[in-house]
Every structure is written in C-alpha cells, then in structure tokens.
Design a protein around this motif. Structure first.
Motif, PDB file in Angstrom:
ATOM      1  N   TYR A 264      44.811  20.229  61.966  1.00  0.00           N
ATOM      2  CA  TYR A 264      45.868  20.882  61.199  1.00  0.00           C
ATOM      3  C   TYR A 264      47.245  20.495  61.743  1.00  0.00           C
ATOM      4  O   TYR A 264      48.233  21.148  61.467  1.00  0.00           O
ATOM      5  CB  TYR A 264      45.699  22.408  61.265  1.00  0.00           C
ATOM      6  CG  TYR A 264      44.386  22.876  60.687  1.00  0.00           C
ATOM      7  CD1 TYR A 264      44.234  23.014  59.311  1.00  0.00           C
ATOM      8  CD2 TYR A 264      43.311  23.153  61.520  1.00  0.00           C
ATOM      9  CE1 TYR A 264      43.026  23.429  58.782  1.00  0.00           C
ATOM     10  CE2 TYR A 264      42.100  23.569  60.987  1.00  0.00           C
ATOM     11  CZ  TYR A 264      41.955  23.705  59.617  1.00  0.00           C
ATOM     12  OH  TYR A 264      40.754  24.112  59.091  1.00  0.00           O
ATOM     13  N   THR A 265      47.262  19.400  62.486  1.00  0.00           N
ATOM     14  CA  THR A 265      48.494  18.961  63.147  1.00  0.00           C
ATOM     15  C   THR A 265      49.599  18.675  62.144  1.00  0.00           C
ATOM     16  O   THR A 265      50.777  18.911  62.424  1.00  0.00           O
ATOM     17  CB  THR A 265      48.212  17.705  63.990  1.00  0.00           C
ATOM     18  OG1 THR A 265      47.079  17.945  64.813  1.00  0.00           O
ATOM     19  CG2 THR A 265      49.410  17.346  64.839  1.00  0.00           C
ATOM     20  N   TYR A 266      49.233  18.169  60.979  1.00  0.00           N
ATOM     21  CA  TYR A 266      50.235  17.765  59.985  1.00  0.00           C
ATOM     22  C   TYR A 266      50.153  18.641  58.731  1.00  0.00           C
ATOM     23  O   TYR A 266      50.418  18.182  57.630  1.00  0.00           O
ATOM     24  CB  TYR A 266      50.053  16.286  59.648  1.00  0.00           C
ATOM     25  CG  TYR A 266      50.226  15.407  60.861  1.00  0.00           C
ATOM     26  CD1 TYR A 266      51.488  15.077  61.327  1.00  0.00           C
ATOM     27  CD2 TYR A 266      49.123  14.978  61.587  1.00  0.00           C
ATOM     28  CE1 TYR A 266      51.648  14.312  62.461  1.00  0.00           C
ATOM     29  CE2 TYR A 266      49.267  14.205  62.726  1.00  0.00           C
ATOM     30  CZ  TYR A 266      50.540  13.879  63.160  1.00  0.00           C
ATOM     31  OH  TYR A 266      50.703  13.124  64.306  1.00  0.00           O
ATOM     32  N   PHE A 267      49.804  19.894  58.932  1.00  0.00           N
ATOM     33  CA  PHE A 267      49.761  20.844  57.816  1.00  0.00           C
ATOM     34  C   PHE A 267      51.066  21.634  57.798  1.00  0.00           C
ATOM     35  O   PHE A 267      51.289  22.507  58.640  1.00  0.00           O
ATOM     36  CB  PHE A 267      48.559  21.785  57.951  1.00  0.00           C
ATOM     37  CG  PHE A 267      48.382  22.718  56.780  1.00  0.00           C
ATOM     38  CD1 PHE A 267      47.644  22.337  55.670  1.00  0.00           C
ATOM     39  CD2 PHE A 267      48.971  23.974  56.774  1.00  0.00           C
ATOM     40  CE1 PHE A 267      47.485  23.185  54.590  1.00  0.00           C
ATOM     41  CE2 PHE A 267      48.821  24.838  55.699  1.00  0.00           C
ATOM     42  CZ  PHE A 267      48.076  24.437  54.606  1.00  0.00           C
ATOM     43  N   ASN A 268      51.919  21.291  56.856  1.00  0.00           N
ATOM     44  CA  ASN A 268      53.206  21.981  56.657  1.00  0.00           C
ATOM     45  C   ASN A 268      54.118  21.874  57.875  1.00  0.00           C
ATOM     46  O   ASN A 268      54.442  22.860  58.533  1.00  0.00           O
ATOM     47  CB  ASN A 268      52.979  23.452  56.280  1.00  0.00           C
ATOM     48  CG  ASN A 268      52.396  23.603  54.892  1.00  0.00           C
ATOM     49  OD1 ASN A 268      52.265  22.625  54.164  1.00  0.00           O
ATOM     50  ND2 ASN A 268      52.036  24.818  54.521  1.00  0.00           N
ATOM     51  N   VAL A 269      54.547  20.651  58.144  1.00  0.00           N
ATOM     52  CA  VAL A 269      55.458  20.413  59.261  1.00  0.00           C
ATOM     53  C   VAL A 269      56.831  20.024  58.738  1.00  0.00           C
ATOM     54  O   VAL A 269      57.007  19.614  57.586  1.00  0.00           O
ATOM     55  CB  VAL A 269      54.921  19.346  60.230  1.00  0.00           C
ATOM     56  CG1 VAL A 269      53.594  19.793  60.837  1.00  0.00           C
ATOM     57  CG2 VAL A 269      54.754  17.998  59.537  1.00  0.00           C
ATOM     58  N   SER A 270      57.810  20.136  59.595  1.00  0.00           N
ATOM     59  CA  SER A 270      59.204  19.878  59.228  1.00  0.00           C
ATOM     60  C   SER A 270      59.538  18.390  59.332  1.00  0.00           C
ATOM     61  O   SER A 270      58.759  17.588  59.871  1.00  0.00           O
ATOM     62  CB  SER A 270      60.128  20.669  60.158  1.00  0.00           C
ATOM     63  OG  SER A 270      59.989  20.184  61.495  1.00  0.00           O
ATOM     64  N   ASP A 271      60.728  18.026  58.838  1.00  0.00           N
ATOM     65  CA  ASP A 271      61.227  16.658  59.003  1.00  0.00           C
ATOM     66  C   ASP A 271      61.273  16.286  60.486  1.00  0.00           C
ATOM     67  O   ASP A 271      60.926  15.163  60.868  1.00  0.00           O
ATOM     68  CB  ASP A 271      62.643  16.529  58.423  1.00  0.00           C
ATOM     69  CG  ASP A 271      62.669  16.608  56.906  1.00  0.00           C
ATOM     70  OD1 ASP A 271      61.661  16.246  56.266  1.00  0.00           O
ATOM     71  OD2 ASP A 271      63.706  17.032  56.356  1.00  0.00           O
ATOM     72  N   GLU A 272      61.706  17.224  61.315  1.00  0.00           N
ATOM     73  CA  GLU A 272      61.834  16.959  62.752  1.00  0.00           C
ATOM     74  C   GLU A 272      60.485  16.623  63.377  1.00  0.00           C
ATOM     75  O   GLU A 272      60.372  15.676  64.163  1.00  0.00           O
ATOM     76  CB  GLU A 272      62.437  18.176  63.448  1.00  0.00           C
ATOM     77  CG  GLU A 272      62.617  17.995  64.949  1.00  0.00           C
ATOM     78  CD  GLU A 272      63.173  19.231  65.625  1.00  0.00           C
ATOM     79  OE1 GLU A 272      63.406  19.169  66.843  1.00  0.00           O
ATOM     80  OE2 GLU A 272      63.362  20.270  64.943  1.00  0.00           O
ATOM     81  N   VAL A 273      59.470  17.375  63.017  1.00  0.00           N
ATOM     82  CA  VAL A 273      58.144  17.149  63.601  1.00  0.00           C
ATOM     83  C   VAL A 273      57.530  15.856  63.079  1.00  0.00           C
ATOM     84  O   VAL A 273      57.028  15.032  63.849  1.00  0.00           O
ATOM     85  CB  VAL A 273      57.214  18.347  63.310  1.00  0.00           C
ATOM     86  CG1 VAL A 273      55.779  18.036  63.729  1.00  0.00           C
ATOM     87  CG2 VAL A 273      57.719  19.591  64.035  1.00  0.00           C
ATOM     88  N   SER A 286      64.530  18.584  51.589  1.00  0.00           N
ATOM     89  CA  SER A 286      64.635  18.735  53.043  1.00  0.00           C
ATOM     90  C   SER A 286      63.542  19.683  53.515  1.00  0.00           C
ATOM     91  O   SER A 286      63.351  20.762  52.946  1.00  0.00           O
ATOM     92  CB  SER A 286      66.007  19.284  53.431  1.00  0.00           C
ATOM     93  OG  SER A 286      67.023  18.368  53.099  1.00  0.00           O
ATOM     94  N   CYS A 287      62.851  19.274  54.566  1.00  0.00           N
ATOM     95  CA  CYS A 287      61.790  20.099  55.144  1.00  0.00           C
ATOM     96  C   CYS A 287      62.291  20.624  56.485  1.00  0.00           C
ATOM     97  O   CYS A 287      62.201  19.931  57.504  1.00  0.00           O
ATOM     98  CB  CYS A 287      60.517  19.283  55.322  1.00  0.00           C
ATOM     99  SG  CYS A 287      59.913  18.509  53.793  1.00  0.00           S
ATOM    100  N   THR A 288      62.828  21.813  56.479  1.00  0.00           N
ATOM    101  CA  THR A 288      63.453  22.371  57.682  1.00  0.00           C
ATOM    102  C   THR A 288      62.781  23.637  58.191  1.00  0.00           C
ATOM    103  O   THR A 288      63.038  24.074  59.310  1.00  0.00           O
ATOM    104  CB  THR A 288      64.941  22.674  57.425  1.00  0.00           C
ATOM    105  OG1 THR A 288      65.047  23.590  56.322  1.00  0.00           O
ATOM    106  CG2 THR A 288      65.706  21.402  57.094  1.00  0.00           C
ATOM    107  N   SER A 289      61.922  24.246  57.387  1.00  0.00           N
ATOM    108  CA  SER A 289      61.288  25.502  57.776  1.00  0.00           C
ATOM    109  C   SER A 289      60.001  25.256  58.569  1.00  0.00           C
ATOM    110  O   SER A 289      59.362  24.207  58.434  1.00  0.00           O
ATOM    111  CB  SER A 289      60.966  26.320  56.529  1.00  0.00           C
ATOM    112  OG  SER A 289      60.275  27.511  56.866  1.00  0.00           O
TER     113      SER A 289
END
Length: 387
Positions: A264-273, A286-289
C-alpha cells in the motif's frame, strides 16, 4: 500531409480561375466543409470515460476533433471527418483519446489525417476486428460487473478505491512485451490478468470511472534501487475532495523468492512522496493532502517505535485481519523508527509475542496464521503475510 492538401487546393483554384476566364457556367457545388469550425470550446462527448482530464487541456479545434473521433470510432470506420489539424494537434488529440478512454483497447498506436479536397479525415490502426471487439468488450464488462458487485460499500470512496486497488494487485501479473498492445490494455489486465503498467493503470481508470470516482492516468519516469527505471504510467484519483497518486503496479512487487506481495506504499500519496522515485510527470491537479493516504487512514504508521507501541500495533493488526486483510503492511516514517521496529519485532521475536494474545476468526492465535513477512529497508515498510 498538409503539403498534399495545399497542392490539391491550389490545383482546384487554378482550374476554377481558368473556367471563370472562359466564362463557362457551372452549377453551385455543396461540400460538407468541416474546417469552418467555431472557436467556442465544445462540450465533451458523452461517449467514453465520464472523466476526461486530457480533453480539457486541448484547444477548441482539438476538442472538436476529439469529439468527432470519439463519436464515430466505436463503429470502427475506415476514416472519420475531422477539422483541419496539424501534426502537433493530432498528437495532442490522439494522446488525449488514449489516456482518457481505456475502453479504446481496440486501437493501436498509429494514426494519420489525410486531406481530400476541402476536408480532412482521421484514420487509425485497428488491432482487432469488430466481432472480436464485441467479444472482448463483453468479457471486460462481465469482469467489471463482478468486481463492482463485490464491493462492500460503493458510497465510501476510500474503501471502494482500496478494494479496486486490491483486486488489480491480487489478480494482475506484470509483463511487458514490445508491440503487444494487449499488455497495455484493460483486456490484458482484467481478462488475461497479465499486463504492463499501462494495463494496470487503465484497469484502475475503467473501474474507478464506473463507480463514479474522478481519476486520470498519468505518465512519467520511475526508478529506484529495487525497481528498474524507465517510462511508467499510474493514476491520480480524487477521493473525498482531494487528489492523490495511486500506483497499482508498484504496489504489486515480487519478493526475492518470486512470490507476489500486495503493498500500500503508493496508495493515495502526495506529489512530494511520489516524487521520490517518480519524475517527469505533469497533470493539471495538485496532490498535496495526506488525509486519505493508506497509512494515515488506517493508523498503521509510526514515527517512533518502542515497547510502548506493542499493544496498539497488535490491536491494529488484529482489526485488519478481522476485516479480511491477509497481507498487512506497517509503515514507519523514518529510518530510525523502522530499524527499531525491525529489531524488536523480527530479530528479538516480539512479533510472535504480541500476536499470541490475539485470536483469528476461528479462535486460533494469529501467530499460527502468520506465514511470513516481507521487509523493505528502502520504503521503511514491514508486510505481514497471513493465511
């Protein structure tokens, strides 16, 4: 392509001027000239996906071409009337069609626009015929219907996305083959259960489309010490009002022994991650949350780890098991907490101790259900595998 059209138009103009100079009368001719398009942006076609993020990035004339193609292409005609588009615009339109609409699995990667008198016509490579398309579409629909029928709470966006993610990861096996388009299609991923990253992401898009969750596929580069680098495709998903990255392919790795593990490492991650190992991607969201990230939502993340966390961890593992999870992943925010947990849980055998007091649904201790674990010192995760 365009030079050919100019040659045709110029030749016709010369003939007409000659006729005028000779004062020869001829009747009015009416041609279906489509190149006199309006500059107002058209509404998106009702065909294909309900979520067309790449369509929205097109110019007005490109949108018109996109709609005209999408309205006709499911009948698989030899050519489709389109506005006058140059090579760059054709690339934009074709890319948008393929990215927005995973149900276009029956077309290849070659297209062209040719000029015939006053009009331009779009042609594309069909990789299967109409009868095979109908057969494959029915098979895809049957799989989608079965998956959706099995969802536990379709009104819960996060849970629905999770169950779609889990189905794809559990059923699809990774394979890439040059010039074999089936591995990049929803047919490959959903029916054959073998696909490359494009097939994984398009399966996610098709299923998320059908349950009413806004999403798009996204492409870029990806590499890490554990994953080979190169071109890659994944998804962005709008869950409960915020956008996130979702990478089903990278949540479906193989262990050193060749067995598949659901992560689940890449389940709903931000731009930063995601930017730690995914690059050169661009999309107008933008994915910031982090609120709908898997670990944030389940509480299976620790910034510090010690004996004080054992009761909490044991309860969360038991809760996940009772909810039906058999591959339970725990994340650690940093290297220090990861190695502290690894030392205590694995090297000092504390995992067996904390699970011994927790019961499975059949009354047996969870220790007896534990088959093994998968540790990742790059992603700072520990995945417990139960029977």
């Amino acid at each position: 392509m365009k030079n050919k059209k100019r040659t045709v138009v110029i030749a016709i103009a010369v003939i007409i001027l000659s006729l005028i100079s000779l004062k020869i009368n001829f009747p009015d001719l009416t041609f279906p000239v489509i190149n006199n398009y309006t500059t107002d942006p058209p509404a998106p076609s009702s065909n294909g996906s309900p979520y067309k993020l790449y369509y929205e990035k097109l110019s007005s004339v490109e949108k018109q071409a996109y709609n005209m193609i999408l309205d006709k292409i499911y009948d698989m005609p030899d050519k489709i009337l389109v506005p006058d588009v140059d090579e760059e615009s054709l690339d934009n339109v074709f890319r948008a069609l393929l990215y927005d609409n995973p149900d276009l699995f029956f077309i290849g990667r070659k297209c062209s626009v040719t000029a015939e008198l006053w009009n331009d016509f779009f042609s594309v490579e069909y990789i299967i015929d109409k009868s095979e398309y109908e057969k494959q579409k029915a098979e895809i629909d049957a799989v989608c219907d079965s998956i959706i029928a099995g969802l536990t709470d379709i009104d819960n966006q996060w849970q629905t996305e999770l169950e779609i993610h889990n189905w794809i990861v559990d059923h699809c096996n990774y394979k890439i083959e040059d010039k074999e388009y089936v591995y990049s299609s929803v047919y490959g991923s959903l029916v054959n259960n073998v696909a490359a990253c494009e097939g994984y992401s398009k399966a996610a898009k098709l299923l998320l489309d059908r349950v009413g969750i806004e999403n798009a596929v996204i492409s870029g580069q990806a590499s890490s010490s554990r994953q080979s680098g190169g071109s890659h495709m994944w998804n962005v998903v709008n869950v409960n009002g915020s956008w996130y990255h979702l990478d089903c392919t990278w949540d479906d790795p193989l262990t050193d022994k060749g067995s598949s593990v659901r992560l689940y490492t890449y389940f709903n991650v931000s731009d930063e991650v995601i930017s730690k190992n995914h690059s050169d991607f661009s999309i107008d969201v933008s994915c910031t949350s982090n609120s709908e990230n898997y670990y944030s939502a389940t509480g299976l993340v620790y910034s510090d780890y010690g004996r004080v966390n054992e009761a909490d961890l044991a309860s969360k593992i038991a809760s996940q098991y009772r909810a039906g999870e058999r591959q339970i992943q725990i994340s650690f925010s940093n290297e220090k907490s990861y190695y502290a947990a690894h030392k205590q849980l694995i090297e000092e055998y504390r995992l067996s101790a904390i699970l011994s007091g927790k019961k499975a649904t059949d009354g047996k201790s969870l220790v007896k259900k534990l088959k093994g674990y998968y540790d990742d010192d790059e992603l700072f995760t520990l995945t417990l595998i139960f029977e």
